[in-house]
Scaffold this motif. Structure first.
Motif, PDB file in Angstrom:
ATOM      1  N   SER A 138      57.932   0.292   6.271  1.00 12.45           N
ATOM      2  CA  SER A 138      56.525  -0.615   6.986  1.00 12.45           C
ATOM      3  C   SER A 138      55.415   0.569   7.564  1.00 12.45           C
ATOM      4  N   THR A 139      54.377  -0.079   7.463  1.00 13.28           N
ATOM      5  CA  THR A 139      53.358   0.397   8.159  1.00 13.28           C
ATOM      6  C   THR A 139      52.579  -0.310   9.125  1.00 13.28           C
ATOM      7  N   ARG A 140      52.131   0.347  10.138  1.00 13.33           N
ATOM      8  CA  ARG A 140      51.771  -0.219  11.510  1.00 13.33           C
ATOM      9  C   ARG A 140      50.202  -0.013  11.619  1.00 13.33           C
ATOM     10  N   VAL A 141      49.504  -1.074  11.876  1.00 10.32           N
ATOM     11  CA  VAL A 141      48.058  -1.127  11.864  1.00 10.32           C
ATOM     12  C   VAL A 141      47.622  -1.532  13.056  1.00 10.32           C
ATOM     13  N   GLN A 142      46.583  -0.819  13.748  1.00 10.69           N
ATOM     14  CA  GLN A 142      46.265  -1.540  15.078  1.00 10.69           C
ATOM     15  C   GLN A 142      44.960  -1.795  15.047  1.00 10.69           C
ATOM     16  N   GLY A 143      44.515  -3.234  15.284  1.00  9.49           N
ATOM     17  CA  GLY A 143      43.232  -3.568  15.189  1.00  9.49           C
ATOM     18  C   GLY A 143      42.378  -3.006  16.489  1.00  9.49           C
ATOM     19  N   TRP A 144      41.054  -3.273  16.540  1.00  2.36           N
ATOM     20  CA  TRP A 144      40.250  -2.805  17.473  1.00  2.36           C
ATOM     21  C   TRP A 144      40.431  -3.426  19.011  1.00  2.36           C
ATOM     22  N   ARG A 145      40.914  -4.633  18.858  1.00  4.81           N
ATOM     23  CA  ARG A 145      41.198  -5.384  20.044  1.00  4.81           C
ATOM     24  C   ARG A 145      42.597  -4.927  20.412  1.00  4.81           C
ATOM     25  N   GLY A 146      43.394  -3.940  19.903  1.00  5.65           N
ATOM     26  CA  GLY A 146      44.736  -3.456  20.489  1.00  5.65           C
ATOM     27  C   GLY A 146      45.983  -4.086  19.867  1.00  5.65           C
ATOM     28  N   ASP A 147      45.660  -5.310  19.037  1.00  5.14           N
ATOM     29  CA  ASP A 147      46.794  -6.061  18.327  1.00  5.14           C
ATOM     30  C   ASP A 147      47.247  -5.121  17.152  1.00  5.14           C
ATOM     31  N   VAL A 148      48.562  -5.189  16.998  1.00  4.34           N
ATOM     32  CA  VAL A 148      49.138  -4.265  16.022  1.00  4.34           C
ATOM     33  C   VAL A 148      49.905  -5.316  15.020  1.00  4.34           C
ATOM     34  N   LYS A 149      49.630  -5.003  13.792  1.00  7.14           N
ATOM     35  CA  LYS A 149      50.309  -5.718  12.737  1.00  7.14           C
ATOM     36  C   LYS A 149      51.041  -4.727  11.804  1.00  7.14           C
ATOM     37  N   ILE A 150      52.267  -5.181  11.423  1.00  9.75           N
ATOM     38  CA  ILE A 150      53.144  -4.524  10.609  1.00  9.75           C
ATOM     39  C   ILE A 150      53.153  -5.104   9.126  1.00  9.75           C
ATOM     40  N   PHE A 151      53.142  -3.939   8.258  1.00  9.68           N
ATOM     41  CA  PHE A 151      53.149  -4.623   6.932  1.00  9.68           C
ATOM     42  C   PHE A 151      54.227  -4.034   6.364  1.00  9.68           C
ATOM     43  N   ALA A 152      55.070  -4.657   5.452  1.00  7.98           N
ATOM     44  CA  ALA A 152      56.117  -4.032   4.652  1.00  7.98           C
ATOM     45  C   ALA A 152      55.531  -3.521   3.599  1.00  7.98           C
ATOM     46  N   ASN A 153      55.876  -2.121   3.181  1.00  6.35           N
ATOM     47  CA  ASN A 153      55.509  -1.158   2.238  1.00  6.35           C
ATOM     48  C   ASN A 153      55.352  -1.858   0.968  1.00  6.35           C
ATOM     49  N   GLY A 154      56.089  -2.789   0.575  1.00  6.71           N
ATOM     50  CA  GLY A 154      56.309  -3.278  -0.638  1.00  6.71           C
ATOM     51  C   GLY A 154      55.335  -4.240  -1.009  1.00  6.71           C
TER      52      GLY A 154
END
Length: 270
Positions: A138-154
């Motif tokens: 997975s890849t973890r991305v943090q938005g400008w508000r601090g929220d973190v979203k996790i995406f499965a690489n596939g």
């Protein structure tokens, strides 16, 4: 109660061995973490950090899998087929590991084809933020508000990477039609270069493009500035503030709403 105590007595060696294996796993993971952290402090490039994170993820999975197989062996499970590969493939297929394999392959592709690195600003499936971790699955991305979203690489099929090239800040300012356009543009071109000393992230400009639109109540001028990737927001705010202060100091007015009232010959409002 006696049965439980008897079981603990009979299986004491296996329990101790299991505890030792778990302790060794934790120690190895801790040592690996220390080594990776030292590597990242010496090599601060985004690419180096990304590869280090991936290697860390690979080693962690490997240690845990080997430890799990060792624990199975301690408890009398025949690990021969697993080590040979037949057993683990059967388990993987039984658990629906097609998705797991897809995520792992996608993780390798993301890193080695350099789609993005740790600390890059990307947009994935409409979510924009800074990449804080790239793992095998997975890849973890943090938005400008601090929220973190996790995406499965596939599941990552399209990515917009905002960190590959410099950004361009664009500022559009409306002016009243009564203002002398040549005077305003001249003042801006003469004074706006001082912003380069205030904002070191500016790579090129600011450039006064000129008039770009003529609306019902105003004329619009545009100013652009090329900056370090994703550093243009502060520059845009700075240009707006600079323009406002410059206009106030020189008596230049912005547009305002006008209302035209017509009267008939008897001085009545139409």
């Amino acid at each position: 109660m006696n049965d439980i105590l008897k079981w603990f007595g009979d299986e004491a060696k296996r329990l101790i061995a299991t505890g030792v294996i778990i302790l060794v796993i934790l120690i190895l993971i801790f040592i690996m973490q220390v080594i990776i952290n030292r590597f990242q402090k010496k090599h601060r490039s985004r690419r180096a950090i990304t590869v280090a994170k991936l290697i860390q993820s690979i080693i962690r999975y490997t240690i845990v899998i080997i430890g799990f197989i060792a624990i199975l062996g301690v408890w009398g499970v025949n690990v021969g087929p697993i080590l040979a590969g037949a057993g683990i493939v059967g388990i993987a297929v039984g658990l629906g590991a097609q998705t797991l394999i897809r995520d792992l392959l996608a993780g390798f592709s993301i890193v080695f084809e350099n789609y993005y690195d740790v600390d890059d600003v990307v947009e994935i499936k409409g979510f924009k933020g800074r990449v804080i971790e790239i793992g095998l699955r997975s890849t973890r991305v943090q938005g400008w508000r601090g929220d973190v979203k996790i995406f499965a690489n596939g599941d990552i099929t399209e990515v917009t990477n905002f960190s590959k090239n410099p950004s361009v800040g664009v500022v559009e300012i409306d002016l009243d039609y009564q203002e002398n356009l040549h005077r305003v543009l001249g003042l801006l071109e003469e004074k706006i270069g001082s912003l380069r000393e205030v904002f070191p992230q500016i790579l090129e400009g600011p450039n006064v493009v000129g008039i770009i639109n003529m609306g019902p109540n105003s004329q619009t001028i545009r100013i652009t500035a090329k900056t370090i990737s994703e550093e243009h927001y502060a520059v845009e705010r700075g240009i707006y503030r600079f323009a406002k202060e410059l206009f106030e100091a020189n008596g230049i007015k912005g547009p305002y709403q006008r209302t035209v009232v017509y009267y008939d010959k008897d001085n009545r409002k139409l």
